[in-house]
Design an enzyme around this catalytic site. Structure first.
Site, PDB file in Angstrom:
ATOM      1  N   LYS A 177       0.873  -1.182   0.000  1.00 49.84           N
ATOM      2  CA  LYS A 177       0.000   0.000   0.000  1.00 49.84           C
ATOM      3  C   LYS A 177       0.903   1.223   0.000  1.00 49.84           C
ATOM      4  O   LYS A 177       1.388   1.646   1.039  1.00 49.84           O
ATOM      5  CB  LYS A 177      -0.894  -0.031   1.259  1.00 49.84           C
ATOM      6  CG  LYS A 177      -2.226   0.671   1.127  1.00 49.84           C
ATOM      7  CD  LYS A 177      -2.160   2.157   0.870  1.00 49.84           C
ATOM      8  CE  LYS A 177      -1.813   2.980   2.080  1.00 49.84           C
ATOM      9  NZ  LYS A 177      -1.617   4.414   1.745  1.00 49.84           N
ATOM     10  N   LEU A 181      -0.242   9.970  -1.620  1.00 53.90           N
ATOM     11  CA  LEU A 181       0.263  11.207  -2.229  1.00 53.90           C
ATOM     12  C   LEU A 181       1.155  10.917  -3.436  1.00 53.90           C
ATOM     13  O   LEU A 181       1.278  11.745  -4.325  1.00 53.90           O
ATOM     14  CB  LEU A 181       1.052  12.021  -1.188  1.00 53.90           C
ATOM     15  CG  LEU A 181       0.255  12.571  -0.004  1.00 53.90           C
ATOM     16  CD1 LEU A 181       1.172  13.287   0.967  1.00 53.90           C
ATOM     17  CD2 LEU A 181      -0.844  13.509  -0.486  1.00 53.90           C
ATOM     18  N   SER A 231       5.189   7.888   9.803  1.00 54.16           N
ATOM     19  CA  SER A 231       5.320   8.717  10.995  1.00 54.16           C
ATOM     20  C   SER A 231       5.097   7.904  12.275  1.00 54.16           C
ATOM     21  O   SER A 231       4.524   6.810  12.236  1.00 54.16           O
ATOM     22  CB  SER A 231       4.294   9.845  10.932  1.00 54.16           C
ATOM     23  OG  SER A 231       2.998   9.279  10.923  1.00 54.16           O
ATOM     24  N   GLY A 235       2.697   4.741  12.946  1.00 56.95           N
ATOM     25  CA  GLY A 235       3.405   3.528  13.368  1.00 56.95           C
ATOM     26  C   GLY A 235       2.777   2.927  14.621  1.00 56.95           C
ATOM     27  O   GLY A 235       2.644   1.706  14.752  1.00 56.95           O
ATOM     28  N   LYS A 237      -0.352   3.195  15.488  1.00 60.95           N
ATOM     29  CA  LYS A 237      -1.622   2.554  15.094  1.00 60.95           C
ATOM     30  C   LYS A 237      -1.363   1.205  14.436  1.00 60.95           C
ATOM     31  O   LYS A 237      -2.093   0.236  14.665  1.00 60.95           O
ATOM     32  CB  LYS A 237      -2.380   3.447  14.091  1.00 60.95           C
ATOM     33  CG  LYS A 237      -3.027   4.648  14.722  1.00 60.95           C
ATOM     34  CD  LYS A 237      -3.868   5.355  13.663  1.00 60.95           C
ATOM     35  CE  LYS A 237      -4.217   6.756  14.094  1.00 60.95           C
ATOM     36  NZ  LYS A 237      -4.668   7.599  13.006  1.00 60.95           N
ATOM     37  N   GLU A 252       9.788   1.625  10.538  1.00 63.28           N
ATOM     38  CA  GLU A 252      10.811   2.651  10.262  1.00 63.28           C
ATOM     39  C   GLU A 252      10.105   3.989  10.404  1.00 63.28           C
ATOM     40  O   GLU A 252       9.283   4.352   9.566  1.00 63.28           O
ATOM     41  CB  GLU A 252      11.343   2.502   8.828  1.00 63.28           C
ATOM     42  CG  GLU A 252      12.089   1.218   8.566  1.00 63.28           C
ATOM     43  CD  GLU A 252      13.420   1.136   9.274  1.00 63.28           C
ATOM     44  OE1 GLU A 252      13.921   2.184   9.735  1.00 63.28           O
ATOM     45  OE2 GLU A 252      13.948   0.035   9.397  1.00 63.28           O
ATOM     46  N   CYS A 286      13.613  11.132   6.639  1.00 61.72           N
ATOM     47  CA  CYS A 286      13.449  10.674   8.022  1.00 61.72           C
ATOM     48  C   CYS A 286      14.717  10.891   8.831  1.00 61.72           C
ATOM     49  O   CYS A 286      14.668  11.194  10.014  1.00 61.72           O
ATOM     50  CB  CYS A 286      13.062   9.204   8.035  1.00 61.72           C
ATOM     51  SG  CYS A 286      14.164   8.208   7.023  1.00 61.72           S
ATOM     52  N   GLU A 385       9.646  16.561  14.718  1.00 59.10           N
ATOM     53  CA  GLU A 385      10.052  16.428  13.325  1.00 59.10           C
ATOM     54  C   GLU A 385       9.227  17.404  12.476  1.00 59.10           C
ATOM     55  O   GLU A 385       7.998  17.336  12.470  1.00 59.10           O
ATOM     56  CB  GLU A 385       9.778  14.988  12.881  1.00 59.10           C
ATOM     57  CG  GLU A 385      10.286  14.662  11.507  1.00 59.10           C
ATOM     58  CD  GLU A 385       9.992  13.210  11.110  1.00 59.10           C
ATOM     59  OE1 GLU A 385       8.878  12.721  11.373  1.00 59.10           O
ATOM     60  OE2 GLU A 385      10.887  12.578  10.538  1.00 59.10           O
TER      61      GLU A 385
HETATM   62  P1  NAD Z   1       2.334   8.704   7.402  1.00 55.60           P
HETATM   63  O1  NAD Z   1       2.512   7.991   8.688  1.00 55.60           O
HETATM   64  O2  NAD Z   1       1.358   9.800   7.324  1.00 55.60           O
HETATM   65  O3  NAD Z   1       1.932   7.691   6.246  1.00 55.60           O
HETATM   66  C1  NAD Z   1       2.731   6.578   5.901  1.00 55.60           C
HETATM   67  C2  NAD Z   1       1.856   5.545   5.232  1.00 55.60           C
HETATM   68  O4  NAD Z   1       0.929   5.058   6.175  1.00 55.60           O
HETATM   69  C3  NAD Z   1       1.052   6.064   4.040  1.00 55.60           C
HETATM   70  O5  NAD Z   1       1.015   5.082   3.037  1.00 55.60           O
HETATM   71  C4  NAD Z   1      -0.339   6.242   4.656  1.00 55.60           C
HETATM   72  O6  NAD Z   1      -1.384   6.135   3.726  1.00 55.60           O
HETATM   73  C5  NAD Z   1      -0.383   5.081   5.627  1.00 55.60           C
HETATM   74  N1  NAD Z   1      -1.333   5.224   6.731  1.00 55.60           N
HETATM   75  C6  NAD Z   1      -1.838   6.348   7.290  1.00 55.60           C
HETATM   76  N2  NAD Z   1      -2.680   6.041   8.295  1.00 55.60           N
HETATM   77  C7  NAD Z   1      -2.714   4.692   8.388  1.00 55.60           C
HETATM   78  C8  NAD Z   1      -3.369   3.773   9.257  1.00 55.60           C
HETATM   79  N3  NAD Z   1      -4.188   4.181  10.234  1.00 55.60           N
HETATM   80  N4  NAD Z   1      -3.141   2.459   9.083  1.00 55.60           N
HETATM   81  C9  NAD Z   1      -2.314   2.021   8.126  1.00 55.60           C
HETATM   82  N5  NAD Z   1      -1.665   2.839   7.269  1.00 55.60           N
HETATM   83  C10 NAD Z   1      -1.851   4.163   7.405  1.00 55.60           C
HETATM   84  O7  NAD Z   1       3.787   9.195   6.985  1.00 55.60           O
HETATM   85  P2  NAD Z   1       4.190  10.052   5.702  1.00 55.60           P
HETATM   86  O8  NAD Z   1       3.714  11.442   5.948  1.00 55.60           O
HETATM   87  O9  NAD Z   1       3.773   9.354   4.467  1.00 55.60           O
HETATM   88  O10 NAD Z   1       5.769   9.975   5.764  1.00 55.60           O
HETATM   89  C11 NAD Z   1       6.517  10.810   6.549  1.00 55.60           C
HETATM   90  C12 NAD Z   1       7.008  10.097   7.779  1.00 55.60           C
HETATM   91  O11 NAD Z   1       7.699   8.907   7.412  1.00 55.60           O
HETATM   92  C13 NAD Z   1       7.989  10.906   8.554  1.00 55.60           C
HETATM   93  O12 NAD Z   1       7.703  10.830   9.934  1.00 55.60           O
HETATM   94  C14 NAD Z   1       9.326  10.236   8.247  1.00 55.60           C
HETATM   95  O13 NAD Z   1      10.298  10.435   9.231  1.00 55.60           O
HETATM   96  C15 NAD Z   1       8.936   8.833   8.119  1.00 55.60           C
HETATM   97  N6  NAD Z   1       9.914   8.075   7.322  1.00 55.60           N
HETATM   98  C16 NAD Z   1      10.759   7.226   7.966  1.00 55.60           C
HETATM   99  C17 NAD Z   1      11.728   6.529   7.262  1.00 55.60           C
HETATM  100  C18 NAD Z   1      12.679   5.601   7.968  1.00 55.60           C
HETATM  101  O14 NAD Z   1      13.366   4.853   7.285  1.00 55.60           O
HETATM  102  N7  NAD Z   1      12.767   5.596   9.277  1.00 55.60           N
HETATM  103  C19 NAD Z   1      11.825   6.698   5.881  1.00 55.60           C
HETATM  104  C20 NAD Z   1      10.944   7.572   5.249  1.00 55.60           C
HETATM  105  C21 NAD Z   1       9.980   8.254   6.001  1.00 55.60           C
END
Ligand code: NAD
Length: 492
Positions: A177, A181, A231, A235, A237, A252, A286, A385
């Site tokens: 999934k 965006l 995020s 994570g 959830k 991650e 990240c 962040e």
């Molecule tokens: P996000 O948590 O908003 O979304 C990530 C994914 O989760 C998306 O595909 C989203 O549709 C899905 N999602 C949202 N709500 C959900 C739910 N309730 N259940 C299951 N899936 C759900 O994060 P983002 O805005 O897409 O990405 C930015 C974040 O990702 C930042 O916090 C960044 O630090 C982190 N990030 C971490 C790494 C790493 O390797 N540690 C790498 C890239 C990004």
């Protein structure tokens, strides 16, 4: 194709027929509509992955056979690297040279895990010397099962590759999934899977929102493992949803990574790496080193050069020649970053460079490279962040104080240190509570090296052999080899 989902080797419209607008952040134009998958689509995809795992050929192939598919995927990514990179720019906003770098890394990731898949043929079994010599024992590594993978928008194809390549190398099947965006290059991967005749059901791609497609995937009882990047709140959830069935989980998550610069550093090199650590990908990284700590004797000099150079960065559409900073990925993220800068101002921070929308941009989610100083260590901007081109800069007096300030965070993804004194660098590196440490640089990432965070930055490691282990179960097989009877109940 973009409004369809890739399930069981076929493209199909979401059952509820919904779509999501995919917006080019540089122009704010809708470039296409992606399918809005919902729980029925997820259920269909998970069942396809389940059948492919339980009765399909994939997990039973040799590592070398799976490696051939992975290499074919890498080859196809490589063949269309320019088209994929342009798509990534239109979807995410990043400058084209960065997108090309990411696409090459994605291909490299598939090639790397092809190599590890081949090695699995020789090292899947490990003999275990048990104390009682009447028994022989071995540990066998097997594919973990059906994986639900959820990825973010900041490195659309690369974050997908970090999960799909090791999972397929291990022999797992999966439902992916991608972020709503930036779904376009993940869908291209579906096309590639089709072209190389990847067995049906091995890789299923369901686009859609987190709530409508992500959540049902995390809750599905036929999913064995959840691999999530995103995020911390999401994570959490994902972890709670996975707890229901005690799913295997790797996370991650975010960071607020420090970069400690000692006074013996070369000022130009320090400024270059500080900038690379926060302005690459518009700071939507990240591991961005968003908290910069500078030893007092060189604080003013570094800050002066940093603000001068930040103001010179060429901002523009990622497809334009020479652009070094593109737009923020979405209106939502753009608003959040500007609100964080405003909050920092109200909390008393000084905006030393940037701080808003650049002049001359009528459309697009552009934000200037921003340097903040004079914030307190309990302020929002120092602790949270921001995920944008916003760096907080603070002076420190000595090594002990630098380590204390660096580690004073609920995150622990990455940390960097710069000094001419190698022993000091090693000392500080070992004192950092972070999963990734850079010495005299910031951000280099290698498919071979472990990636992941301490504390709230996540659980588990991606990349390297650790990334493969994420998708393997370990089974103990023990055999009673002695001729004599066991003789506990039935005495000879
Ligand atoms: P996000 O948590 O908003 O979304 C990530 C994914 O989760 C998306 O595909 C989203 O549709 C899905 N999602 C949202 N709500 C959900 C739910 N309730 N259940 C299951 N899936 C759900 O994060 P983002 O805005 O897409 O990405 C930015 C974040 O990702 C930042 O916090 C960044 O630090 C982190 N990030 C971490 C790494 C790493 O390797 N540690 C790498 C890239 C990004």
């Amino acid at each position: 194709m973009q409004d369809k989902l890739f399930i069981d080797g076929k493209w199909e419209k979401p059952r509820k027929g919904g779509t999501i607008d995919v917006i080019n952040p540089a122009t704010e134009e809708v470039i296409c509509k992606a399918g809005a998958g919902t729980s029925n689509d997820v259920d269909h995809a998970v069942k396809a992955a389940r059948i492919a795992f339980d009765s399909g050929p994939w997990p039973k192939l040799t590592g070398a056979e799976r490696a051939r598919y992975l290499r074919a995927i890498a080859g196809k990514i490589d063949e269309r690297r320019h088209a994929l990179a342009r798509l990534e720019v239109m979807d995410n906003g990043k400058p084209l040279p960065e997108a090309l770098w990411d696409i090459d890394d994605a291909a490299g990731c598939f090639n790397y895990y092809a190599g590890l898949a081949e090695e699995l043929d020789n090292n899947a079994e490990e003999p275990i010397a048990v104390a009682d010599t009447r028994f022989s024992s071995k540990a066998v590594r097997e594919p973990l099962g059906v994986v639900g993978a959820i990825t973010p928008w900041n490195y659309p194809l690369l974050m997908v590759a970090w999960k799909v390549a090791p999972a397929l190398a291990a022999g797992c099947t999966m439902v992916l999934k991608p972020s709503e965006l930036t779904p376009l290059t993940a869908l291209e991967l579906g096309r590639i899977a089709e072209e190389i005749d990847l067995p049906r059901g091995v890789l299923n791609i369901v686009t859609g929102t987190g709530q409508d497609a992500g959540e049902p995937l995390t809750e599905h009882p036929l999913v064995d493992k959840l691999a999530f990047t995103g995020s911390v709140p999401t994570g959490r959830k994902v972890m709670m949803a996975g707890a229901q069935d005690i799913k295997n989980i790797s996370l991650e998550l975010g960071g607020k990574s420090p970069f400690v610069v000692f006074a013996d550093s070369d000022i130009e090199k320090a400024v270059e790496w500080i900038m690379f650590g926060i302005f690459w990908n518009q700071g939507q990284v990240c591991s961005a080193t968003s908290r910069v700590l500078i030893e007092e004797p060189i604080y003013d000099a570094v800050l002066k050069r940093l603000t001068e150079e930040a103001a010179k960065i060429k901002i523009g559409n990622g497809l334009d020649e020479g652009t070094l900073l593109g737009p923020i990925v979405s209106k939502g993220q753009y608003d959040k970053i500007l609100a964080a800068i405003e909050r920092a101002r109200l909390d008393g921070a000084t905006v030393a460079a940037g701080g808003g929308r650049p002049a001359g941009f009528d459309s697009g989610y552009f934000i200037e490279p921003t340097v903040l100083t004079n914030m307190t260590t309990d302020s929002f901007v120092w602790r949270e962040e921001i995920f944008g081109p916003v760096v907080c800069v603070m002076p420190f007096r000595n090594e002990e104080e630098a380590i204390r300030l660096a580690n004073d965070s609920r995150f622990g993804l990455a940390a960097a240190v710069m000094s001419e004194d190698r022993a000091r660098c090693e000392r500080v590196a070992s004192a950092f509570r972070a999963g990734i440490v850079w010495i005299n640089c910031s951000q280099p990432t290698f498919a071979e090296a472990p990636w992941g965070g301490y504390k709230q930055s996540g659980i588990g490691r991606e990349l390297g052999r650790w990334g493969l282990a994420n998708y393997l179960e370990v089974k103990q097989i023990t055999s009673f080899d002695a001729d004599e009877p066991w003789g506990w109940y039935i005495k000879g």
